[in-house]
Scaffold this active site. Structure first.
Site, PDB file in Angstrom:
ATOM      1  N   SER A 130       0.809  -1.232   0.000  1.00 18.80           N
ATOM      2  CA  SER A 130       0.000   0.000   0.000  1.00 18.80           C
ATOM      3  C   SER A 130       0.831   1.265   0.000  1.00 18.80           C
ATOM      4  O   SER A 130       1.593   1.497   0.942  1.00 18.80           O
ATOM      5  CB  SER A 130      -0.857   0.076   1.274  1.00 18.80           C
ATOM      6  OG  SER A 130      -1.989  -0.689   1.169  1.00 18.80           O
ATOM      7  N   HIS A 134      -3.143   0.678  -4.757  1.00 23.82           N
ATOM      8  CA  HIS A 134      -2.501  -0.513  -5.314  1.00 23.82           C
ATOM      9  C   HIS A 134      -2.676  -0.469  -6.827  1.00 23.82           C
ATOM     10  O   HIS A 134      -3.785  -0.642  -7.330  1.00 23.82           O
ATOM     11  CB  HIS A 134      -3.180  -1.779  -4.790  1.00 23.82           C
ATOM     12  CG  HIS A 134      -2.739  -2.172  -3.418  1.00 23.82           C
ATOM     13  ND1 HIS A 134      -1.963  -3.257  -3.169  1.00 23.82           N
ATOM     14  CD2 HIS A 134      -2.971  -1.613  -2.228  1.00 23.82           C
ATOM     15  CE1 HIS A 134      -1.729  -3.361  -1.866  1.00 23.82           C
ATOM     16  NE2 HIS A 134      -2.333  -2.368  -1.278  1.00 23.82           N
ATOM     17  N   HIS A 168      -5.406  -9.310  -1.825  1.00 24.24           N
ATOM     18  CA  HIS A 168      -5.500  -9.654  -0.403  1.00 24.24           C
ATOM     19  C   HIS A 168      -6.602 -10.680  -0.175  1.00 24.24           C
ATOM     20  O   HIS A 168      -7.608 -10.688  -0.879  1.00 24.24           O
ATOM     21  CB  HIS A 168      -5.856  -8.394   0.418  1.00 24.24           C
ATOM     22  CG  HIS A 168      -4.870  -7.292   0.297  1.00 24.24           C
ATOM     23  ND1 HIS A 168      -4.912  -6.395  -0.753  1.00 24.24           N
ATOM     24  CD2 HIS A 168      -3.827  -6.935   1.072  1.00 24.24           C
ATOM     25  CE1 HIS A 168      -3.917  -5.527  -0.597  1.00 24.24           C
ATOM     26  NE2 HIS A 168      -3.240  -5.832   0.490  1.00 24.24           N
ATOM     27  N   TYR A 207      -8.657 -10.522   2.238  1.00 28.08           N
ATOM     28  CA  TYR A 207      -9.889  -9.848   2.696  1.00 28.08           C
ATOM     29  C   TYR A 207     -10.751  -9.336   1.550  1.00 28.08           C
ATOM     30  O   TYR A 207     -11.909  -8.990   1.742  1.00 28.08           O
ATOM     31  CB  TYR A 207      -9.574  -8.692   3.670  1.00 28.08           C
ATOM     32  CG  TYR A 207      -8.761  -7.555   3.084  1.00 28.08           C
ATOM     33  CD1 TYR A 207      -9.300  -6.678   2.147  1.00 28.08           C
ATOM     34  CD2 TYR A 207      -7.448  -7.359   3.471  1.00 28.08           C
ATOM     35  CE1 TYR A 207      -8.560  -5.643   1.612  1.00 28.08           C
ATOM     36  CE2 TYR A 207      -6.694  -6.334   2.953  1.00 28.08           C
ATOM     37  CZ  TYR A 207      -7.257  -5.483   2.013  1.00 28.08           C
ATOM     38  OH  TYR A 207      -6.507  -4.465   1.489  1.00 28.08           O
ATOM     39  N   GLU A 208     -10.192  -9.313   0.331  1.00 23.70           N
ATOM     40  CA  GLU A 208     -11.017  -8.915  -0.814  1.00 23.70           C
ATOM     41  C   GLU A 208     -11.910 -10.063  -1.272  1.00 23.70           C
ATOM     42  O   GLU A 208     -12.740  -9.886  -2.167  1.00 23.70           O
ATOM     43  CB  GLU A 208     -10.121  -8.476  -1.970  1.00 23.70           C
ATOM     44  CG  GLU A 208      -9.342  -7.208  -1.671  1.00 23.70           C
ATOM     45  CD  GLU A 208      -8.374  -6.875  -2.789  1.00 23.70           C
ATOM     46  OE1 GLU A 208      -8.818  -6.313  -3.803  1.00 23.70           O
ATOM     47  OE2 GLU A 208      -7.184  -7.195  -2.659  1.00 23.70           O
ATOM     48  N   ALA A 223       2.529  -2.129   4.383  1.00 29.92           N
ATOM     49  CA  ALA A 223       2.221  -1.076   5.353  1.00 29.92           C
ATOM     50  C   ALA A 223       1.684  -1.794   6.580  1.00 29.92           C
ATOM     51  O   ALA A 223       0.927  -2.760   6.439  1.00 29.92           O
ATOM     52  CB  ALA A 223       1.169  -0.139   4.790  1.00 29.92           C
ATOM     53  N   MET A 227      -2.218  -6.968   7.033  1.00 30.38           N
ATOM     54  CA  MET A 227      -3.202  -7.859   6.402  1.00 30.38           C
ATOM     55  C   MET A 227      -2.631  -8.550   5.169  1.00 30.38           C
ATOM     56  O   MET A 227      -3.370  -8.858   4.235  1.00 30.38           O
ATOM     57  CB  MET A 227      -4.443  -7.047   6.013  1.00 30.38           C
ATOM     58  CG  MET A 227      -5.048  -6.240   7.148  1.00 30.38           C
ATOM     59  SD  MET A 227      -6.362  -5.158   6.586  1.00 30.38           S
ATOM     60  CE  MET A 227      -6.556  -4.082   8.019  1.00 30.38           C
ATOM     61  N   ASN A 258       1.324   3.692  11.061  1.00 37.68           N
ATOM     62  CA  ASN A 258       0.523   4.198  12.191  1.00 37.68           C
ATOM     63  C   ASN A 258       0.835   3.331  13.388  1.00 37.68           C
ATOM     64  O   ASN A 258       1.362   2.222  13.239  1.00 37.68           O
ATOM     65  CB  ASN A 258      -0.982   4.065  11.856  1.00 37.68           C
ATOM     66  CG  ASN A 258      -1.362   2.636  11.486  1.00 37.68           C
ATOM     67  OD1 ASN A 258      -1.114   2.185  10.365  1.00 37.68           O
ATOM     68  ND2 ASN A 258      -1.922   1.928  12.435  1.00 37.68           N
ATOM     69  N   HIS A 299      -7.497   4.478   6.576  1.00 36.89           N
ATOM     70  CA  HIS A 299      -6.646   4.117   5.433  1.00 36.89           C
ATOM     71  C   HIS A 299      -5.911   5.356   4.907  1.00 36.89           C
ATOM     72  O   HIS A 299      -4.798   5.250   4.400  1.00 36.89           O
ATOM     73  CB  HIS A 299      -7.502   3.463   4.341  1.00 36.89           C
ATOM     74  CG  HIS A 299      -6.703   2.932   3.195  1.00 36.89           C
ATOM     75  ND1 HIS A 299      -5.709   1.983   3.341  1.00 36.89           N
ATOM     76  CD2 HIS A 299      -6.743   3.222   1.870  1.00 36.89           C
ATOM     77  CE1 HIS A 299      -5.167   1.710   2.162  1.00 36.89           C
ATOM     78  NE2 HIS A 299      -5.776   2.450   1.249  1.00 36.89           N
TER      79      HIS A 299
HETATM   80  N1  HPA Z   1      -3.467  -2.857  11.244  1.00 33.42           N
HETATM   81  C1  HPA Z   1      -3.552  -3.710  10.194  1.00 33.42           C
HETATM   82  N2  HPA Z   1      -3.107  -3.427   8.987  1.00 33.42           N
HETATM   83  C2  HPA Z   1      -2.523  -2.224   8.803  1.00 33.42           C
HETATM   84  C3  HPA Z   1      -2.398  -1.293   9.848  1.00 33.42           C
HETATM   85  C4  HPA Z   1      -2.889  -1.628  11.132  1.00 33.42           C
HETATM   86  O1  HPA Z   1      -2.816  -0.855  12.104  1.00 33.42           O
HETATM   87  N3  HPA Z   1      -1.777  -0.207   9.317  1.00 33.42           N
HETATM   88  C5  HPA Z   1      -1.526  -0.489   8.014  1.00 33.42           C
HETATM   89  N4  HPA Z   1      -2.001  -1.710   7.695  1.00 33.42           N
END
Ligand code: HPA
Length: 292
Positions: free
Chosen positions: A44, A75, A97, A99-100, A127, A225, A249, A261
């Site tokens: 990402s 992406h 991913h 989750y998609e 990320a 993820m 983050n 996001h």
């Molecule tokens: N959690 C899960 N996936 C992520 C995060 C997070 O805090 N930051 C970027 N991708």
């Protein structure tokens, strides 16, 4: 998907990957004849490194038979072939991913394809949220090890011996020599690469604070993820793996803030220069055979 009788003579609901990989490999080899030595997955907001490759040739995922296409903003969804010095490389700008809703075989198809095309080393990036003590937003982290908490594994189903063994060792899944080399590159470039354990979850929700406390207790330093399934598929095929997380983050509950996001893509954008230099330094070293 119903039960199928596979070429290996066992009943399985899982499609064999070799025929699918060979089809995709043939298509790419017709478009682009040179075998990459290194394959990269750019997560990402981290796709910019591919733009620095010399003599670039872009192959959209959609042009590769068998390759699923991600819809996630940030992406791009391309294979970018190009050179670092004299070395051929290929980068995935974006990934698909779990989750998609993609099956796990689709999630790891790109990494398997890059290895089938010749990549002996893969560099997998993501990320991630930081949950280790020493991590701040904007840090880059070398992945030393992972926790696969997705509930899935790309090797479930009949093993395909042409890909690898039934029970692959995961003791040094993240190559120690490549990791040490990356730490040195960062140091020479004047910054400290953090290091730690990446926990890969299904998503797409960010974690709850309770889950983050659990992950910390399990020994995780970063959470995301992606990545873990790709690393399993890469190790199964015998490729060397180097992994980096961009800590975009702090994970849920670590600050008073909520997560978005946008924050992930903004931080990735902010550290893009440093991240690109790190990748360039590592790839230049691999091209010069400096990594044993
Ligand atoms: N959690 C899960 N996936 C992520 C995060 C997070 O805090 N930051 C970027 N991708």
């Amino acid at each position: 998907m119903g039960l199928k009788h596979s070429a290996l003579g066992v009943m399985t609901t899982y499609e064999l990957q070799m025929p699918r990989l060979e089809r995709a490999r043939d298509t790419i080899q017709k478009l682009h004849g040179t075998a990459p030595k290194v394959g990269l997955v750019l997560g990402s907001g981290l796709g910019a490194y591919a733009d620095t490759l010399a003599s670039k040739k872009i192959v959209p995922f959609a042009d590769v038979p068998g390759m699923a296409v991600s819809k996630v903003v940030g992406h791009a969804g391309n294979f970018v072939f190009g050179n670092v010095g004299d070395m051929h490389a290929v980068a995935m700008q974006g990934r698909v991913h779990l989750y998609e809703g993609h099956p796990v075989a689709d999630v790891v198809f790109g990494i398997r394809l890059m290895i089938s095309l010749g990549a002996k080393t893969v560099i997998i990036t993501n990320a991630a949220g930081g949950c280790g003590q020493q991590l701040s937003a904007g840090d880059l982290m070398l992945i030393d090890d992972h926790l696969n908490l997705t509930g899935q594994n790309p090797l479930v189903g009949a093993n395909e011996p042409d890909l690898g063994v039934r029970f692959p060792d995961m003791t040094r899944a993240y190559d120690p020599a490549l990791g040490t080399y990356a730490m040195d590159v960062a140091k020479k470039q004047g910054f400290t690469l953090k290091r730690g354990v990446y926990a890969g979850l299904l998503g797409p929700t960010y974690e709850t604070p309770a889950e983050v406390r659990m992950l910390r207790g399990l020994g995780a330093h970063a959470v995301g993820m992606s990545t873990v399934l790709e690393v399993i598929a890469a190790r199964h095929m015998g490729a060397r793996v180097l992994g980096f997380s961009c800590i975009t983050n702090l994970a849920a509950g670590m600050t008073g803030e909520t997560l978005s996001h946008d924050e992930v893509t903004e931080t990735a954008e902010r550290v893009k220069g440093q991240f690109t230099s790190l990748l360039h330094g590592v790839l230049t070293g691999i091209a010069a055979n400096e990594v044993k």
